[in-house]
Design an enzyme around this catalytic site. Structure first.
Site, short mmCIF file in Angstrom:
data_model
loop_
_atom_site.label_atom_id
_atom_site.label_comp_id
_atom_site.label_asym_id
_atom_site.label_seq_id
_atom_site.Cartn_x
_atom_site.Cartn_y
_atom_site.Cartn_z
N HIS A 333 0.79 -1.22 0.00
CA HIS A 333 0.00 0.00 0.00
C HIS A 333 0.83 1.28 0.00
O HIS A 333 1.92 1.35 0.58
CB HIS A 333 -0.93 0.01 1.22
CG HIS A 333 -0.17 0.07 2.53
ND1 HIS A 333 0.17 1.25 3.14
CD2 HIS A 333 0.32 -0.91 3.31
CE1 HIS A 333 0.83 1.01 4.25
NE2 HIS A 333 0.94 -0.30 4.39
N HIS A 342 11.94 -0.44 -12.78
CA HIS A 342 11.83 -1.86 -13.13
C HIS A 342 11.88 -2.68 -11.84
O HIS A 342 12.88 -2.66 -11.13
CB HIS A 342 12.97 -2.27 -14.06
CG HIS A 342 12.83 -3.64 -14.63
ND1 HIS A 342 13.44 -4.04 -15.80
CD2 HIS A 342 12.14 -4.73 -14.20
CE1 HIS A 342 13.14 -5.31 -16.06
NE2 HIS A 342 12.36 -5.74 -15.09
#
Length: 405
Positions: A333, A342
């Site tokens: 979250h 990446h």
């Protein structure tokens, strides 16, 4: 000849043995649904020849203020639902079998209005007589998509045999008791066939190993016509089994032909440069999310993001443009990942982490909650990040420490 003889004998014996049930069902329909008891409709049969198909009626008459029939969901009754789920509504069709309009086993006869919508392959379902049951019916009935239904029908046409018919009849009897696939999800009947969907053309810039996984993800997302572009073209002619048809300039000249475009280059800096180049040419990259990925509806994904199989992105996460969320990684979250980050396979990023643009989180790395990682940072495979990291640093180990310059 054997199939026709089987159809005649079985339909005749069934009509005789089931006659009391036919009378009782007819009485129920007449009492609770009214007249007519039978539903009659012209359907295409063998070679598209029209015939009148009969079934027991399962819906009541109900119309709107303009005199148009209400949707199926408003006209279906409890009795009708029971008749359909038990397949009792199909019993009058044995008369169609006895007459020779239908067979016990074959593709289900569909609406006449669908005839001009079939592709040549789909039209092959009319190479055999329609059936009361079929291969599609025992593999999902109305709960499968039209594409799957036609694939099953064509497979039956190409593989029909007496023993396959016996297998389908046996499976049908099992389905009647289990009552599976009566309707499509959210509907009381099969949704209307609108014709074969036109191919969706997708362009992928980059032809390395990463691009092939992107292409596979695109196919899983429903893209049906994929073309590759790479600046090493024409010396690079293939990306796996996909042909490379041009370079970046070719894509810029042809981008109006495509319904979607993405840059599939693993190197963060080159990916950012190519996205900028396409953006100057008026191209906004699409994002791809594999069907098995779990992306919270309260998360935000930028343009050109790709989320591979098994990715989990939780509520409050913000992903920048061109990010790669590789296979099986998870982002908890309230994390913020800047452009062209990446995240490698199996990496785990805990809650409220900040990751700067063009950083790389290695395979299996873990990042503790509320950590700040700068821009152009490389986190080594398996590293455990427990402290903040400044821009341009490479860290490795458990706990992660910067490499000596």
């Amino acid at each position: 000849m054997l199939k026709r003889l089987f159809d005649v004998v079985v339909s005749m014996v069934a009509l005789i043995l089931l006659f009391p049930i036919l009378l009782f069902v007819a009485w129920l329909v007449r009492r609770y649904l009214g007249s007519p008891v039978l539903f009659r409709q012209v359907r295409p049969g063998l070679n598209g020849k029209l015939f009148e198909m009969i079934k027991f009626r399962t819906m009541r008459d109900a119309f709107d203020h303009s005199g148009n029939p209400l949707p199926d969901s408003a006209r279906m009754t409890r009795l009708g639902s029971f008749l359909r789920s038990s397949s009792l509504d199909e019993l009058p069709g044995l008369w169609n079998v006895l007459k020779g309009d239908m067979s016990l086993v074959g593709p289900r006869p569909l609406l006449v209005e669908y005839l001009p919508l079939y592709s040549p392959a789909q039209a092959r379902r009319h190479d055999v007589k329609p059936g009361i049951t079929g291969w599609a019916q025992v593999n999902g009935r109305n709960a499968i998509s039209w594409e799957q239904k036609f694939q099953y029908d064509i497979w039956y046409v190409e593989n029909q045999s007496f023993w396959l018919d016996c297998k389908i009849i046996a499976l049908t009897l099992k389905k009647v008791f289990v009552r599976e696939g009566i309707s499509a999800e959210g509907e009381v009947t099969m949704s209307k066939f609108l014709g074969e969907k036109p191919p969706r053309k997708f362009a992928i810039l980059g032809a390395g190993g990463h691009s092939r996984v992107v292409a596979d993800t695109a196919e899983c997302c429903g893209w049906t016509d994929i073309e590759f572009f790479d600046d090493n073209w024409p010396s690079t002619k293939f990306a796996g089994h996909w042909a490379v048809v041009g370079d970046t300039q070719t894509l810029l000249a042809r981008f109006h032909e495509f319904d979607g475009v993405i840059v599939a280059i693993g190197n963060n800096e080159i990916r950012r440069l190519k996205m900028d180049e396409l953006s100057k040419g008026g191209i906004v990259c699409d994002s791809l999310v594999h069907p098995s990925a779990t992306i919270s509806r309260y998360a935000t994904l930028g343009a050109g993001v790709v989320a591979f199989a098994g990715v989990v992105v939780n509520a409050g996460v913000k992903i920048g443009d061109g990010a790669i969320l590789n296979t099986g990684c998870s982002i908890d979250h309230d994390c913020v990942l800047d452009d062209c980050v990446h995240v490698s396979p199996g990496a785990r990023i805990a809650g409220a982490v900040q990751v700067g643009r063009m950083s790389w989180i290695g395979i299996g790395a873990c990042v503790r909650q509320e950590i700040s990682i700068g821009a152009k940072v490389t986190v080594g495979a398996g590293a455990a990040v427990v402290n903040n990291i400044t821009d341009g640093v490479t860290v490795v180990g458990v706990p992660a420490r910067a490499l000596s310059k």
